[in-house]
Design an enzyme around this catalytic site. Structure first.
Site: not given
Ligand code: NAD
Length: 493
Positions: A25, A93, A179, A183, A232-233, A236-238, A254, A288, A387
């Protein structure tokens, strides 16, 4: 299936196996942009197979760096040729103001050009001799692509985050499954179109929009992926790390940040205001490395808060396509609610709201929020420690350098930090003591493709950009030869 888009697998546009879709959206109006074809595990499997075949049997990993560079440069040009259209799609987007989207698109093209140069440089750096203490042997080091890479990216810089991963992976000779965030999937699909038109061989890049729990998790768990690059967050990174542990995937992460900015009293107040405003309000604070914790030396504290308040009041809020807008809507309802909850929590925990915190008047639709300024933020409060990822800045006073450094480093994150002072000796001293992967002096946020990007502590593992970004996608191989005509002598004497 009633989708407006398809998946890009093995150089073909295809419907997803299960026929699922999701909506993307426009956050300024909450209107539907497209029903997007959603990949699930079955599509991830097909894409990984295609990438595997392109890697094992195709020409891409074996081309010279300069041959790969030619394709990367055509991708860069393809992005540049469509800069305006891509930027407008990004605004729809993601919500960001058009000038910022134009930056992102320009930087994305620049990223492909930069890694084209590094791909060429790889040719000269192959088979580097290693001096061995034992003269009976000679040894060389080669850099080879790590294999099939998976990339999972967030929504805050959709095209740029794709470029940060796709460009070095392709430069290294890897094949990739990308991938994008559910959003903001639109510009990644355009990148697939551009790469296709640039003559990238089938299967080298596959683009699969899909949900995190299905497509993302399937990619993280897939045994055919050699390397997984994630932005990402932290939670999710964990999860990604846990999935990668099953088959010891090479990962780079990251993650989030809660970046401090230490402002000493000798700083120019206007300069401090400018970098704080940019640091926390560009991209609606959804950055980030955003300057979310500001520590101001006591003498400057009250006047700086006054000036920040005056400037925050002036920030023009609106649809990112309107001229002069500095603050667009947040990316989604979920993100909007998360930020509002954080603001309510800050008030409950005793932070002083100096400005903002609410939906601006005149905006009935869209995820708009005033630029928000908190002062006297308690050190233990969640808004100081966690954050927020929105246009919310937390400010605290400090008395001396040691206290500022203690507060700045007291965080589980360590992505970025900044320090401002006219005393450059002090600024350099503080910069060396800040526990973060990126430290700015007398500015905050400018990011360069040539310099390493990544965090200490829970902000991640590894570095992107620069030569470090290329190394993410390279294996290092030694080839060691026995040159002596003497027996090795372990049992033959
Ligand atoms: P998110 O972790 O929710 O999602 C990131 C990606 O992971 C998306 O593509 C999502 O679909 C995917 N994802 C979600 N659950 C998953 C799973 N269980 N297994 C595999 N993939 C999965 O993060 P977000 O809300 O999209 O982004 C915001 C976060 O990203 C913030 O914490 C921000 O600080 C971080 N970020 C970091 C940097 C950096 O360079 N360090 C840059 C941009 C954003």
């Amino acid at each position: 299936m009633n989708a407006d888009t398809q998946l890009y697998i093995n150089g073909q546009w295809v419907d997803p196996v299960e026929g699922r879709t999701f909506a993307t959206i426009d956050p300024s109006s909450e209107a539907l942009i497209a029903r997007v074809a959603a990949a699930t595990a079955a599509d991830v499997d097909l894409a990984v197979q295609a990438a595997r075949q392109a890697f094992d049997e195709g020409p891409w990993p074996h081309l010279s760096g300069s041959a790969r560079a030619a394709v990367l440069r055509r991708i860069a040009q393809g992005i540049r040729d469509r800069q305006q259209a891509l930027a407008e799609l990004e605004v729809r987007d993601n919500g960001k103001p058009l000038p910022e989207a134009l930056w992102d698109v320009g930087d994305s093209a620049g990223c492909f050009d930069y890694y084209a140069d590094l791909a060429e440089g790889l040719d000269d750096r192959q088979d580097q001799p290693v001096a061995l203490a034992d003269e009976r042997f000679s040894s060389v080091v080669r850099k080879e692509p790590v294999g099939v890479a998976g990339a999972i990216i967030p929504w805050n810089f959709p095209l740029l985050m794709a470029a940060w991963k796709v460009a070095p992976a392709l430069a290294a000779g890897c094949c990739m499954v990308l991938k994008p965030s559910e959003l903001t999937p639109m510009t990644a699909l355009e990148l697939a179109r551009i790469a296709d038109a640039a003559g990238l061989p089938a299967g080298v890049l596959n683009v699969l929009p899909g949900l995190g729990q299905s497509a993302g998790a399937a990619l993280a768990e897939h045994p055919g992926i050699d390397k997984l690059a994630f932005t990402g967050s932290v939670p999710t990174g964990s999860r990604i790390m846990q999935a990668a542990a099953n088959d010891i995937k090479n990962i780079s992460l990251e993650l989030g940040g809660k970046s401090p900015f230490i402002i000493f009293a000798d700083s120019d107040i206007e300069s401090a205001v400018e970098w704080i405003m940019f640091g926390i309000f560009w991209n609606q604070g959804q950055v980030c490395s955003a300057t979310s914790r500001v520590l101001v030396q006591r003498e400057l504290y009250a006047p700086l808060l006054d000036r920040l308040r005056q400037e925050a009041e002036k920030v023009r809020i609106g649809n990112g396509m309107e001229e002069g807008v500095l603050l667009g809507p947040l990316v989604s309802k979920g993100q909007y609610d998360k930020v509002l909850t954080a603001i309510a929590g800050g008030l409950e925990e005793g932070a002083r709201l100096v400005y903002g915190g609410e939906r601006p008047t005149g905006f009935d639709q869209g995820f708009y929020l005033q630029p928000t300024l908190f002062a006297d933020v308690p050190l233990h409060s969640a808004i100081w420690r966690e954050e927020i990822f929105g246009p919310v800045v937390c400010v605290r006073p400090f008395d001396d350098e040691a206290e500022a450094l203690r507060s700045a480093n007291d965080s589980r994150f360590g992505l970025a930090a900044a320090v401002m002072s006219k005393d450059l000796v002090r600024a350099e001293r503080v910069a060396r003591k800040l526990r973060a992967g990126i430290v700015w002096i007398n500015c905050s946020q400018p990011t360069f493709t040539e310099a390493p990007w990544g965090g200490y502590k829970q902000s991640g593992i590894g570095r992107e950009l620069g030569e470090w970004g290329l190394n993410n996608y390279l294996e290092i191989k030694q080839i060691t030869r026995y040159d002596s005509d003497q027996n090795w002598g372990w049992y033959l004497k």
